[in-house]
Design an enzyme around this catalytic site. Structure first.
Site, PDB file in Angstrom:
ATOM      1  CG  HIS A 252      -1.732   0.854   0.339  1.00 39.73           C
ATOM      2  ND1 HIS A 252      -0.621   1.237   1.052  1.00 39.73           N
ATOM      3  CD2 HIS A 252      -1.819  -0.491   0.510  1.00 39.73           C
ATOM      4  CE1 HIS A 252      -0.083   0.176   1.633  1.00 39.73           C
ATOM      5  NE2 HIS A 252      -0.775  -0.880   1.323  1.00 39.73           N
ATOM      6  NE  ARG A 255       1.142  -2.848  -1.527  1.00 34.88           N
ATOM      7  CZ  ARG A 255       2.056  -3.814  -1.629  1.00 34.88           C
ATOM      8  NH1 ARG A 255       3.175  -3.602  -2.302  1.00 34.88           N
ATOM      9  NH2 ARG A 255       1.853  -4.998  -1.086  1.00 34.88           N
TER      10      ARG A 255
END
Length: 308
Positions: A252, A255
């Protein structure tokens, strides 16, 4: 419906349809409720109508302390479990299986807020460059994959789930169609760097990879011509980060960095919410804390009257 198992399955079937939860989320809810059922069985409670508020409170407390047969749960998992139990009781009341919701006043445990880790733009560039090192099809694919993840804020699972037809490389209007949690779709613009990386991959690398398989609609292919898996995509990121000398990079991280860099540049939080595919702006607002910390650090360091 009479048994707890039947009532549980009725609730799970309801939320699967009404809330469009993913398979993984439903599986987690089923595990949570199974733990609740085992707790109730240990107290000789065999139906929802016999459960008291005290039972629910004791179960919520037990999630944090554990038992001889069950380990304690982390705050986030314990909170999710209480939410699942409350949802079941609320549904049971709506269905007329019980006359009162005994879980209504039992609150989930507070989850300590963990600010997401964001990379600097220099670190992101180093990872992207490292991903494209080498010859052959794989470096072109790896660079295109990571450019898409960082350039759109896509989850790794959304990126590997892309089909060729989900991508438009039209000049001035390039975009990707991402499918997020609960099969919710969103169209996200593609920047110049991502477009260039995708064009290089599609023109020069995808066909050689596809020849090893039986034909796949997937955009990102593995060496056997099939769809690239989440695990392989995570490995690509990990290896590139190691080559770039950037520690502690998770699936992640790109992101998180996408969101933080947009907000640091002045993007509206609701626009970032749409780009990330968050159902609630509250989820997105955690990134504003990151940028506020950065602003405070810059102010403290450079303003002549910031420190006494």
């Amino acid at each position: 419906m009479s048994s707890l198992a039947d009532q549980r399955e009725g609730y799970l079937a309801h939320i699967a349809v009404e809330r469009g939860l993913s398979r993984n989320t439903l599986a987690a809810y089923r595990r949570d409720l199974a733990r609740y059922e085992r707790f109730l069985a240990s107290k000789d409670v065999g139906d929802l109508a016999s459960i008291t508020q005290r039972d629910v409170e004791e179960f919520a407390q037990e999630l944090g302390t554990g038992t001889a047969d069950a380990s304690p749960l982390a705050p986030a998992s314990a909170s999710r479990t209480v939410v699942a139990v409350r949802g079941w009781h609320k549904f049971a009341l709506a269905e007329g299986w019980v006359t009162t919701d005994v879980s209504r006043d039992v609150k989930p445990r507070a989850i300590p807020q963990r600010l997401p880790k964001a990379l600097s733009t220099g670190q992101v560039e180093a990872i992207l460059e490292a991903a494209s090192a080498g010859d052959g099809s794989a470096p072109l694919r790896d660079r295109a994959l990571l450019e898409v993840v960082y350039g759109t804020g896509a989850r790794i699972s959304e990126a590997v789930g892309l089909d060729v037809d989900d991508v438009s490389l039209d000049p001035g209007g390039a975009s990707v169609l991402l499918r997020g949690k609960g099969s919710k779709e969103r169209v996200v613009p593609l920047g110049t760097f991502a477009v260039q990386a995708l064009e290089a991959y599609v023109v020069r690398a995808r066909s050689p990879l596809a020849q090893a398989g039986r034909g796949s609609a997937a955009l990102f292919l593995n060496t056997r011509g099939g769809r690239l898996s989440r695990q392989s995509a995570w490995s690509i990121l990990r290896v590139a980060a190691e080559r770039a000398g950037v520690p502690d990079v998770s699936p992640h991280t790109l992101r998180h960095s996408f969101a933080t860099h947009l907000l640091s540049g002045g993007a509206d939080v609701r626009v970032v919410q749409e780009l990330l595919g968050h159902a609630s702006v509250t989820t997105t607002q955690i990134y504003t804390s990151v940028t506020q910390d950065t602003l405070r650090e810059v102010y403290t360091t450079f303003h002549p009257r910031a420190l006494g």
